[in-house]
Design an enzyme around this catalytic site. Structure first.
Site, PDB file in Angstrom:
ATOM      1  N   ARG A   1       8.733  -7.083   7.130  1.00 53.78           N
ATOM      2  CA  ARG A   1       8.158  -6.901   5.767  1.00 53.78           C
ATOM      3  C   ARG A   1       8.690  -5.878   5.172  1.00 53.78           C
ATOM      4  O   ARG A   1       9.236  -5.119   5.607  1.00 53.78           O
ATOM      5  CB  ARG A   1       6.754  -6.889   6.044  1.00 53.78           C
ATOM      6  CG  ARG A   1       5.924  -8.086   6.287  1.00 53.78           C
ATOM      7  CD  ARG A   1       4.563  -8.069   6.344  1.00 53.78           C
ATOM      8  NE  ARG A   1       4.055  -7.258   7.711  1.00 53.78           N
ATOM      9  CZ  ARG A   1       3.231  -6.136   7.454  1.00 53.78           C
ATOM     10  NH1 ARG A   1       2.755  -5.769   6.211  1.00 53.78           N
ATOM     11  NH2 ARG A   1       2.797  -5.637   8.484  1.00 53.78           N
TER      12      ARG A   1
ATOM     13  N   VAL B   1       7.421  -1.313  19.225  1.00 53.95           N
ATOM     14  CA  VAL B   1       8.267  -0.184  19.342  1.00 53.95           C
ATOM     15  C   VAL B   1       7.744   1.059  20.134  1.00 53.95           C
ATOM     16  O   VAL B   1       8.414   1.917  20.707  1.00 53.95           O
ATOM     17  CB  VAL B   1       8.956   0.390  18.140  1.00 53.95           C
ATOM     18  CG1 VAL B   1       9.897  -0.836  17.381  1.00 53.95           C
ATOM     19  CG2 VAL B   1       7.854   0.789  16.952  1.00 53.95           C
TER      20      VAL B   1
ATOM     21  N   TYR C   1       0.031  11.053  10.549  1.00 55.23           N
ATOM     22  CA  TYR C   1       1.228  10.291   9.580  1.00 55.23           C
ATOM     23  C   TYR C   1       2.178  11.576   9.425  1.00 55.23           C
ATOM     24  O   TYR C   1       3.282  11.292   9.541  1.00 55.23           O
ATOM     25  CB  TYR C   1       0.758   9.537   8.540  1.00 55.23           C
ATOM     26  CG  TYR C   1       2.007   8.691   7.887  1.00 55.23           C
ATOM     27  CD1 TYR C   1       2.212   7.581   8.527  1.00 55.23           C
ATOM     28  CD2 TYR C   1       2.535   9.295   6.631  1.00 55.23           C
ATOM     29  CE1 TYR C   1       3.128   6.703   7.771  1.00 55.23           C
ATOM     30  CE2 TYR C   1       3.347   8.520   6.159  1.00 55.23           C
ATOM     31  CZ  TYR C   1       3.890   7.122   6.566  1.00 55.23           C
ATOM     32  OH  TYR C   1       4.641   6.655   5.890  1.00 55.23           O
TER      33      TYR C   1
HETATM   34  P1  NDP Z   1       4.596  -2.460   6.036  1.00 57.35           P
HETATM   35  O1  NDP Z   1       3.270  -2.117   6.375  1.00 57.35           O
HETATM   36  O2  NDP Z   1       4.768  -3.104   4.698  1.00 57.35           O
HETATM   37  O3  NDP Z   1       5.416  -2.974   7.089  1.00 57.35           O
HETATM   38  C1  NDP Z   1       5.446  -2.360   8.475  1.00 57.35           C
HETATM   39  C2  NDP Z   1       6.587  -2.950   9.190  1.00 57.35           C
HETATM   40  O4  NDP Z   1       6.361  -2.300  10.541  1.00 57.35           O
HETATM   41  C3  NDP Z   1       6.250  -4.466   9.519  1.00 57.35           C
HETATM   42  O5  NDP Z   1       7.393  -5.079   9.565  1.00 57.35           O
HETATM   43  C4  NDP Z   1       5.587  -4.363  10.811  1.00 57.35           C
HETATM   44  O6  NDP Z   1       5.587  -5.632  11.783  1.00 57.35           O
HETATM   45  C5  NDP Z   1       6.129  -3.391  11.404  1.00 57.35           C
HETATM   46  N1  NDP Z   1       5.614  -2.650  12.799  1.00 57.35           N
HETATM   47  C6  NDP Z   1       4.397  -1.771  12.562  1.00 57.35           C
HETATM   48  N2  NDP Z   1       3.861  -1.577  13.819  1.00 57.35           N
HETATM   49  C7  NDP Z   1       5.152  -2.047  14.591  1.00 57.35           C
HETATM   50  C8  NDP Z   1       5.064  -1.794  16.048  1.00 57.35           C
HETATM   51  N3  NDP Z   1       4.305  -1.021  16.874  1.00 57.35           N
HETATM   52  N4  NDP Z   1       6.463  -2.376  16.606  1.00 57.35           N
HETATM   53  C9  NDP Z   1       7.160  -3.103  15.876  1.00 57.35           C
HETATM   54  N5  NDP Z   1       7.219  -3.165  14.632  1.00 57.35           N
HETATM   55  C10 NDP Z   1       6.037  -2.648  13.880  1.00 57.35           C
HETATM   56  O7  NDP Z   1       5.233  -0.862   5.735  1.00 57.35           O
HETATM   57  P2  NDP Z   1       6.663  -0.219   4.626  1.00 57.35           P
HETATM   58  O8  NDP Z   1       7.533  -1.454   4.590  1.00 57.35           O
HETATM   59  O9  NDP Z   1       5.822   0.071   3.563  1.00 57.35           O
HETATM   60  O10 NDP Z   1       7.003   0.960   5.416  1.00 57.35           O
HETATM   61  C11 NDP Z   1       8.124   0.846   6.369  1.00 57.35           C
HETATM   62  C12 NDP Z   1       8.509   2.365   6.803  1.00 57.35           C
HETATM   63  O11 NDP Z   1       8.543   3.043   5.829  1.00 57.35           O
HETATM   64  C13 NDP Z   1       7.130   2.811   7.686  1.00 57.35           C
HETATM   65  O12 NDP Z   1       7.913   3.769   8.558  1.00 57.35           O
HETATM   66  C14 NDP Z   1       6.660   3.826   6.710  1.00 57.35           C
HETATM   67  O13 NDP Z   1       5.878   4.788   7.237  1.00 57.35           O
HETATM   68  C15 NDP Z   1       7.748   4.145   5.854  1.00 57.35           C
HETATM   69  N6  NDP Z   1       7.473   4.707   4.354  1.00 57.35           N
HETATM   70  C16 NDP Z   1       6.581   3.742   3.590  1.00 57.35           C
HETATM   71  C17 NDP Z   1       6.290   4.299   2.400  1.00 57.35           C
HETATM   72  C18 NDP Z   1       5.920   3.224   1.399  1.00 57.35           C
HETATM   73  O14 NDP Z   1       5.361   3.868   0.046  1.00 57.35           O
HETATM   74  N7  NDP Z   1       5.681   2.127   1.449  1.00 57.35           N
HETATM   75  C19 NDP Z   1       6.580   5.642   2.087  1.00 57.35           C
HETATM   76  C20 NDP Z   1       7.053   6.584   3.015  1.00 57.35           C
HETATM   77  C21 NDP Z   1       7.556   5.830   4.184  1.00 57.35           C
HETATM   78  P3  NDP Z   1       4.650  -6.890  11.287  1.00 57.35           P
HETATM   79  O15 NDP Z   1       4.989  -7.621  10.222  1.00 57.35           O
HETATM   80  O16 NDP Z   1       4.991  -7.859  12.602  1.00 57.35           O
HETATM   81  O17 NDP Z   1       3.194  -6.161  11.165  1.00 57.35           O
END
Ligand code: NDP
Length: 246
Positions: free
Chosen positions: A14, A63, A154
């Protein structure tokens, strides 16, 4: 072009991970995504990636689990033969003030966001060393650079990723392996969709460009850092935040 290369993108089912996977696939890379449990989203990403005619597979893998990440990397190497690019993007939030933050919420965020990246780098390390190449891209956050009230867990994890990025860049630089970090600001994904309208409005007010970013904004930089044009860049942290972190 990234043709004949393989990229591993954690959290590729996602949001930012999906956009990064798609961008790298459009440039020709074969893609392995890791996801936590959202099977439907992972399948949807793979279907999108298949449109670009690259090899794409999804691996359900937490992870934060050392052994599970080792098994996933072994399986990816068996399936794809090589790994050229590692994008540590998987992340979660468990926001609250320290007063009400449970120890488990602190641990979960550190274990997923920071230790997860360590696990992935650790298990790719030997492979990268043997081949004397590899691009590691860690997705941190402006929250890790500036700190953010209500996000002690975080911000700590994301600041830790900055240290990890620089340590790995120094440790592996002599082998031709680069390690950089991207620090996004507010990007439109499920993670930020969960914020209240009030928080989102306040966030937009504080962004010099006055709007949230799109996942593609982050994916564009990931593609650059994975490509030939970034071969002399390592240990760098680059914000994609509309100016928020200035
Ligand atoms: P989302 O919540 O939209 O997606 C999170 C993703 O991480 C999903 O694919 C989820 O898998 C996966 N995930 C969560 N936990 C685990 C785990 N334990 N093992 C494997 N996969 C995992 O997050 P974003 O796309 O918004 O964020 C992506 C990254 O960017 C993160 O590290 C976030 O901290 C960082 N970020 C995001 C910002 C934002 O504004 N959106 C800003 C700054 C940083 P599943 O679909 O199976 O749940």
């Amino acid at each position: 072009m990234l043709t004949n290369q393989t990229a591993v993108v954690t959290g590729g089912s996602r949001g930012l991970g999906r956009a990064i996977a798609r961008k790298l696939a459009e440039d020709g890379a074969n893609i392995a995504i890791l996801y936590a449990g959202n099977e439907a989203a992972a399948e949807e990403t793979c279907a999108l990636l298949a449109e670009t005619n690259v090899m794409a597979k999804a691996y359900r893998c937490d992870v934060s689990d050392y052994e599970a990440t080792k098994a996933a990397i072994d399986q990816i190497l068996a399936d794809f033969g090589q790994i050229d690019i590692l994008v540590n993007n998987a992340g979660i939030t468990r926001d609250s003030t320290i007063r009400s933050m449970k120890e488990a919420d602190f641990d979960a965020v550190i274990d997923t966001n920071l230790k997860g990246a360590f696990h992935m780098i650790k298990h790719c390390y030997g492979h990268f060393l043997r081949r004397r190449c590899g691009r590691i891209i860690n997705i941190t956050s402006v929250s890790g650079l500036m700190g953010n009230a209500g996000q002690a867990n975080y911000s700590s994890a994301k600041a830790g990723m900055v240290g990890l990025t620089k340590a790995v860049a120094k440790e592996l630089g002599g082998r031709g392996i680069t390690c950089n970090a991207i620090a996004p600001g507010f990007i439109e994904t499920d993670m930020t969709d969960a914020l209240s309208d009030k928080v989102k409005e306040a966030a937009v007010e504080s962004i010099p460009l006055r709007h949230m970013g799109k996942p593609e904004d982050v994916a564009n930089l990931a593609l650059f850092l994975a490509g030939e044009g970034a071969s002399y860049i390592t240990g760098e942290v680059i914000r994609v935040d509309g100016g928020l972190g200035m």
